[in-house]
Every structure is written in structure tokens, then in C-alpha cells.
Design an enzyme around this catalytic site. Structure first.
Site, PDB file in Angstrom:
ATOM      1  N   LYS A   1       1.243 -33.615   2.027  1.00 43.33           N
ATOM      2  CA  LYS A   1       1.225 -34.596   0.942  1.00 43.33           C
ATOM      3  C   LYS A   1       2.620 -35.202   0.842  1.00 43.33           C
ATOM      4  O   LYS A   1       3.587 -34.493   0.563  1.00 43.33           O
ATOM      5  CB  LYS A   1       0.806 -33.954  -0.385  1.00 43.33           C
TER       6      LYS A   1
ATOM      7  N   GLU B   1       3.899 -30.167   0.309  1.00 39.43           N
ATOM      8  CA  GLU B   1       4.294 -31.391  -0.391  1.00 39.43           C
ATOM      9  C   GLU B   1       5.805 -31.441  -0.649  1.00 39.43           C
ATOM     10  O   GLU B   1       6.277 -31.021  -1.708  1.00 39.43           O
ATOM     11  CB  GLU B   1       3.546 -31.530  -1.726  1.00 39.43           C
TER      12      GLU B   1
END
Length: 295
Positions: free
Chosen positions: A213, A176
Site C-alpha cells: 500500500k 504500507e
């Protein structure tokens, strides 16, 4: 790695609920939930209250594996229980929701337009404990504040090194690198990020695969190459401070990307609502995010 969970995360319809608010973000999350800082004292009470918030979400009849593929937990939540069962066990066995764990320890100070993750010397031990608890995957967050090539390379190098460490431990990493939605050169940062991703994904060894993400991109469908990449299990999107309505509208313009919302999921929920009011509000939130994720 649990193959049934892998299949669900890879091919299922739905989204991943981010229930991993940590120490820094917890007071704000509680305030939005209708719990003022003046009503509790110290971290212990604060975390008890946020656990009660999470417990009410996951035990609600609105929350189950028909629309929610997975849930990301804070470490302290992994060590607690929902309805008398260990958190990860409850999610999978009672709700058919795949459990993930936030493993990063927060952000370092900004350098070269980015914030790397703080060191994680206990990561191997945490991963081993998570495996025993029935966790499927992990999440770790960095932040990109500007289109600085050196900084973005540093973020990706760190994320992929940690991701391989997690894979070696038996869990699925969610990489992420959040692009700050307030960055004035967000579009340019996303171009650098995608190029860096493609280079590193192509270099992953053997059958290694990861999840991503990402902040919803400025250009609709910009991450389609990442969605289709053979080394990517799934691309999920963070809400990044956008409202639920805005997050859903933007997400729906990015086919193949599903939600992994935190604040946008809990928006409109309060501790003061009756069970009927609460379950209705949560059902509406889940349905709207689900629909945006399958568009």
C-alpha cells in the site's frame, strides 16, 4: 489462507475500502462526517459513533463485492457486528468483500526522516484471533517524511520482518510505508523506496507473497515494476490527504494500481443525510474510485 479470497484480491476488478480510522484519527473523521466533538464524551461514545458510521457504509446497497474487493477494519470493528453478524463474516458472506485488519499500534517519534511503527508485542495473539474471526489479511503503516536512505531502510526492514511474522500466522500482510505527500523531496524518497522494495521482494523466501500500500507516486507509472513483481499480490494506493477527485485522477495514471482510500471514500458523506441521499452519495464515490482503479 482462503483461496477464494486470495483469487478475488489478486485478480478482481475494484478497490479496497479503508475503514480503519483509529483513536488518533477518529475525531477528525467524525467531524468530516458531521459529528462534532461536543456531541460525545469519552472514547466509548466516540467509537460507538464511528462504528455507526462504518456500519452505515458497509450495509448500504451501494457497498458490495461488485466494486469493492476488500475492506480494512480497525481491531475494535473486527470485534463488533454489522447487521447482527460478526464484522468479517458479514463482509464476506453478505457482501463478498474480503476482510482485512489494521494491526499496527501507531507511529513512533520521527528519526532519520521517518516514523517507524510502535512495538507490537501482542501481534501473534492478534493474528491468531483474526484468523479465527475470518480475517484474510492485515495492514500496518509507517511514514516516510524525507528521502533519508537510512530511515527508509529501517522502515522497510521493520515492515518486511512484521510481514513475515504475519504470513507465518496465516494472514496476508499489506506493507504500507506511506510517503508524506508534503515531503519536499517526495520523488527522491519514492526512488529510494522502490529500490529498497525490489531488493527485499527478491529476497522473500519460497512462495511468500505480500501486498503493498503506497502513496500515489510523483512520476506516473513509477511503481510498475512492483505491480509486476512475482512476489506482489497487489499494489494498492492510499489517498494520503488528496481530495477524491485528485486521488482518482492521479490513480488513473498508474495502471495496475488500485485504490485503498479512507478519507477520499467518505468525502461528502454525513450523518445527517437521508438514506436516499447517503446511498446516492456513497454510490457516486464508489463508482468514481472503481473507475479510477480499473483504468
Amino acid at each position: 489462507m482462503n483461496q477464494e479470497q486470495l483469487k478475488k484480491v489478486s485478480t478482481g476488478n475494484g478497490f479496497i475500502a479503508a475503514l480503519d480510522q483509529s483513536g488518533g484519527s477518529t475525531p477528525k473523521a467524525l467531524k468530516l462526517y458531521g459529528v462534532e466533538e461536543s456531541t460525545y464524551s469519552g472514547d466509548a461514545q466516540m467509537f460507538d459513533l464511528v462504528h455507526a458510521m462504518r456500519n452505515r457504509i458497509v450495509t448500504s446497497p451501494a457497498f458490495d463485492g461488485r466494486r469493492v474487493l476488500g475492506a480494512i477494519l480497525f481491531e475494535m470493528t473486527m470485534d463488533r457486528q454489522f447487521d447482527g453478524m460478526d464484522a468479517a463474516q458479514y463482509l464476506w458472506e453478505k457482501k463478498q468483500v474480503v476482510p482485512f485488519l489494521k494491526v499496527d499500534k501507531g507511529l513512533a517519534d520521527e528519526a532519520d526522516g521517518v516514523q517507524l511503527m510502535k512495538p507490537m508485542p501482542e501481534l501473534d495473539a492478534l493474528v491468531a484471533r483474526a484468523v479465527k474471526k475470518g480475517i484474510f489479511g492485515t495492514k500496518m503503516r509507517s511514514v516516510i517524511n524525507s528521502a533519508n536512505a537510512k530511515g527508509i531502510d529501517a522502515v522497510l526492514d521493520q515492515q518486511f520482518a512484521v510481514g513475515l511474522q504475519i504470513l507465518k500466522g496465516g494472514l496476508m500482510p499489506i506493507i504500507e510505508p506511506e510517503v508524506n505527500i508534503k515531503a519536499t523531496d517526495k520523488k527522491e524518497a519514492e526512488a529510494l523506496l522502490k529500490a529498497g522494495f525490489l531488493k527485499r521482494l527478491d529476497a522473500l523466501p519460497g512462495d511468500a507473497k505480500v501486498m503493498l500500500k503506497l502513496t500515489i507516486p510523483t512520476v506516473d507509472g513509477f511503481y510498475s515494476e512492483l505491480v509486476k513483481h512475482p512476489k506482489v499480490v497487489r499494489v494498492v494506493a492510499l489517498s494520503g490527504g488528496y481530495s477524491r477527485a485528485d486521488s482518482n485522477a492521479m490513480l488513473a495514471k498508474n495502471p495496475g494500481v488500485i485504490a485503498s482510500f479512507s478519507r477520499a471514500l467518505t468525502e461528502g458523506l454525513t450523518a445527517q443525510q437521508s438514506d436516499a441521499e447517503y446511498n446516492s452519495a456513497l454510490d457516486g464515490a464508489i463508482e468514481s474510485i472503481y473507475q479510477a482503479s480499473i483504468t
